[in-house]
Scaffold this active site. Structure first.
Site, PDB file in Angstrom:
ATOM      1  CE  LYS A  90      -9.348  -5.409   2.565  1.00 33.60           C
ATOM      2  NZ  LYS A  90      -8.003  -5.676   1.632  1.00 33.60           N
ATOM      3  NE  ARG A 109     -11.012  -9.940  -2.218  1.00 32.02           N
ATOM      4  CZ  ARG A 109     -10.380 -10.312  -1.172  1.00 32.02           C
ATOM      5  NH1 ARG A 109     -10.935 -10.145   0.234  1.00 32.02           N
ATOM      6  NH2 ARG A 109      -9.022 -10.322  -1.119  1.00 32.02           N
ATOM      7  NE  ARG A 150      -0.037 -10.294   4.324  1.00 34.35           N
ATOM      8  CZ  ARG A 150      -1.395  -9.848   3.826  1.00 34.35           C
ATOM      9  NH1 ARG A 150      -1.768  -8.795   4.449  1.00 34.35           N
ATOM     10  NH2 ARG A 150      -1.888 -10.519   2.914  1.00 34.35           N
ATOM     11  NE  ARG A 191      -2.044 -14.370   3.181  1.00 33.54           N
ATOM     12  CZ  ARG A 191      -3.126 -13.591   3.203  1.00 33.54           C
ATOM     13  NH1 ARG A 191      -3.529 -12.753   4.030  1.00 33.54           N
ATOM     14  NH2 ARG A 191      -3.970 -13.359   2.017  1.00 33.54           N
ATOM     15  NE  ARG A 244      -3.045 -12.458  -3.089  1.00 26.97           N
ATOM     16  CZ  ARG A 244      -2.880 -12.215  -1.967  1.00 26.97           C
ATOM     17  NH1 ARG A 244      -3.846 -11.726  -1.283  1.00 26.97           N
ATOM     18  NH2 ARG A 244      -1.858 -12.044  -1.505  1.00 26.97           N
TER      19      ARG A 244
HETATM   20  P1  AMP Z   1      -7.763 -11.832   1.774  1.00 28.29           P
HETATM   21  O1  AMP Z   1      -7.116 -12.466   2.947  1.00 28.29           O
HETATM   22  O2  AMP Z   1      -8.834 -10.826   2.130  1.00 28.29           O
HETATM   23  O3  AMP Z   1      -6.632 -11.126   0.986  1.00 28.29           O
HETATM   24  O4  AMP Z   1      -8.253 -13.147   1.091  1.00 28.29           O
HETATM   25  C1  AMP Z   1      -7.514 -14.135   0.663  1.00 28.29           C
HETATM   26  C2  AMP Z   1      -8.359 -14.900  -0.577  1.00 28.29           C
HETATM   27  O5  AMP Z   1      -9.522 -15.315  -0.247  1.00 28.29           O
HETATM   28  C3  AMP Z   1      -8.404 -14.156  -1.829  1.00 28.29           C
HETATM   29  O6  AMP Z   1      -7.420 -13.999  -2.695  1.00 28.29           O
HETATM   30  C4  AMP Z   1      -9.705 -14.739  -2.363  1.00 28.29           C
HETATM   31  O7  AMP Z   1      -9.246 -15.811  -3.105  1.00 28.29           O
HETATM   32  C5  AMP Z   1     -10.513 -15.186  -1.159  1.00 28.29           C
HETATM   33  N1  AMP Z   1     -11.482 -14.103  -0.774  1.00 28.29           N
HETATM   34  C6  AMP Z   1     -11.444 -13.347   0.323  1.00 28.29           C
HETATM   35  N2  AMP Z   1     -12.530 -12.582   0.397  1.00 28.29           N
HETATM   36  C7  AMP Z   1     -13.259 -12.893  -0.791  1.00 28.29           C
HETATM   37  C8  AMP Z   1     -14.409 -12.300  -1.323  1.00 28.29           C
HETATM   38  N3  AMP Z   1     -15.161 -11.334  -0.476  1.00 28.29           N
HETATM   39  N4  AMP Z   1     -14.944 -12.791  -2.443  1.00 28.29           N
HETATM   40  C9  AMP Z   1     -14.251 -13.697  -3.078  1.00 28.29           C
HETATM   41  N5  AMP Z   1     -13.216 -14.338  -2.783  1.00 28.29           N
HETATM   42  C10 AMP Z   1     -12.631 -13.802  -1.559  1.00 28.29           C
END
Ligand code: AMP
Length: 185
Positions: A13, A88, A127, A129, A140
């Site tokens: 994404k 989400r 990756r 992280r 996740r």
């Molecule tokens: P991401 O970088 O998009 O994978 O987000 C990293 C972490 O941030 C996720 O594993 C969630 O804990 C939190 N997070 C990001 N976006 C959301 C969302 N829309 N709703 C809830 N938690 C989020």
């Protein structure tokens, strides 16, 4: 353009949002990046979000929705946006629709980047992280399947869903996304 890039963590994404931003100038709004920024800055929001993020769980809807509401008010989002990692959950999707309806700027399209779980695990391990151990990645993905994937039906019922094969060359995937975008986007 007013679109959502939808997909599992590691589906590409962010990469594709960046390509669309370069072409259209519409800002990429990534809730993961905003949340990591809040954690790093030590804000109240960051403190509340950190435990869920570390565990690979979703941060509470009201926190994320409040953050998006503020972000969408900024001037650069006036003519469009590319949402990355939001919504989400069903509650987030409904809150977003309400917000955009109130602004008279409904969502045009939700692009689903389809990538299977094994490919995701391999990509995320590469990756590397800090929150990307195999166990947290699997968790996740589970959260994605349970809480986020049901949104596909929600947007399909609205006639806004387009599914794009998310495996292959970045340029090819970008072309598939462009082909799926509505003319006005
Ligand atoms: P991401 O970088 O998009 O994978 O987000 C990293 C972490 O941030 C996720 O594993 C969630 O804990 C939190 N997070 C990001 N976006 C959301 C969302 N829309 N709703 C809830 N938690 C989020």
């Amino acid at each position: 353009m007013r679109i959502v890039l939808f997909g599992a963590p590691g589906s590409g994404k962010g990469t594709q949002a960046h390509r669309l931003l370069e072409e259209s100038g519409a800002p990429q709004i990534a809730t993961g990046d905003l949340l990591r920024g809040a954690v790093a800055a030590g804000t109240e929001l960051g403190k509340k979000a950190k435990a869920a993020m570390d565990a690979g769980d979703l941060v509470a809807d009201e926190l994320v929705v409040g953050m998006i509401r503020e972000r969408l008010k900024e001037p650069d989002a006036e003519y469009g946006f590319i949402l990355d990692g939001f919504p989400r959950s069903l509650a987030q999707a409904e809150a977003l629709d309400q917000m955009l309806d109130d602004m008279g700027r409904p969502l045009q399209k939700v692009i689903h980047l389809k990538v299977d779980d094994d490919e995701i695990v391999n990509r995320l391990l590469a990756r590397g992280r800090a929150d990307d151990t195999e166990a947290t990645i699997r968790h996740r993905l589970e959260v994605f399947h349970k809480q986020t994937e049901p949104l596909l039906d929600y947007y399909d019922e609205q006639g806004k869903l387009a599914t794009v094969e998310g495996v292959g060359e970045i340029d090819d995937i970008h072309r598939r996304i462009n082909a799926a975008l509505p003319d006005e986007a």
